[in-house]
Design a protein around this motif. Sequence first.
Motif, mmCIF file in Angstrom:
data_model
loop_
_atom_site.group_PDB
_atom_site.id
_atom_site.type_symbol
_atom_site.label_atom_id
_atom_site.label_comp_id
_atom_site.label_asym_id
_atom_site.label_seq_id
_atom_site.Cartn_x
_atom_site.Cartn_y
_atom_site.Cartn_z
ATOM 1 N N UNK A 1 -13.005 107.924 -3.893
ATOM 2 C CA UNK A 1 -12.058 106.834 -4.046
ATOM 3 C C UNK A 1 -10.640 107.481 -4.549
ATOM 4 N N UNK A 2 -10.390 108.678 -4.279
ATOM 5 C CA UNK A 2 -9.253 109.202 -4.584
ATOM 6 C C UNK A 2 -7.895 108.512 -4.190
ATOM 7 N N UNK A 3 -7.799 108.108 -2.973
ATOM 8 C CA UNK A 3 -6.699 107.584 -2.329
ATOM 9 C C UNK A 3 -6.691 106.025 -2.560
ATOM 10 N N UNK A 4 -5.464 105.584 -3.124
ATOM 11 C CA UNK A 4 -5.382 104.389 -3.415
ATOM 12 C C UNK A 4 -5.516 103.313 -2.693
ATOM 13 N N UNK A 5 -4.804 103.587 -1.369
ATOM 14 C CA UNK A 5 -4.715 102.565 -0.318
ATOM 15 C C UNK A 5 -5.783 102.779 0.807
ATOM 16 N N UNK A 6 -6.748 103.554 0.737
ATOM 17 C CA UNK A 6 -7.728 103.813 1.684
ATOM 18 C C UNK A 6 -9.315 103.373 1.139
ATOM 19 N N UNK A 7 -9.825 103.535 2.412
ATOM 20 C CA UNK A 7 -11.293 103.071 1.844
ATOM 21 C C UNK A 7 -12.135 103.945 1.261
ATOM 22 N N UNK A 8 -13.086 103.432 0.479
ATOM 23 C CA UNK A 8 -14.022 104.237 -0.207
ATOM 24 C C UNK A 8 -15.125 104.918 0.658
ATOM 25 N N UNK A 9 -15.332 106.185 0.299
ATOM 26 C CA UNK A 9 -16.160 106.809 1.420
ATOM 27 C C UNK A 9 -17.485 107.633 0.684
ATOM 28 N N UNK A 10 -18.595 107.479 1.179
ATOM 29 C CA UNK A 10 -19.513 108.276 0.660
ATOM 30 C C UNK A 10 -19.168 109.884 1.056
#
Length: 101
Positions: free
Chosen positions: A45-54
């Motif tokens: 979840x490092x990027x503020x405006x992108x989707x959270x990934x596994x």
Amino acid sequence: MIRINELSLPLDHSDDALRRAIVKRLNIRDADLLDVTVFKRSYDARKKNSAILFIYIVDLEVRDEASVLARFANDLHVRPAPDTRYYPVAEAPAILKRARW
């Protein structure tokens, strides 16, 4: 056994998406993938405006493992899996002699 690091999938992926991602990543047939074990699953979840990934680290068994590893010899994310078995420490002798001072 082969280990793949940094395999990314969306948070809401289906159950068989991991298998499909492995087959696609290794460019093998689905029948050649014999077994998959998830070693680690974490969130990205490092990027503020992108989707959270596994982010997955998986250990897997494939047919003709040597040729698959040879094709990915220069890829840092596809390597032989390390030996994670437990090896007990040597046992101490039951009776210790006392030193005389």
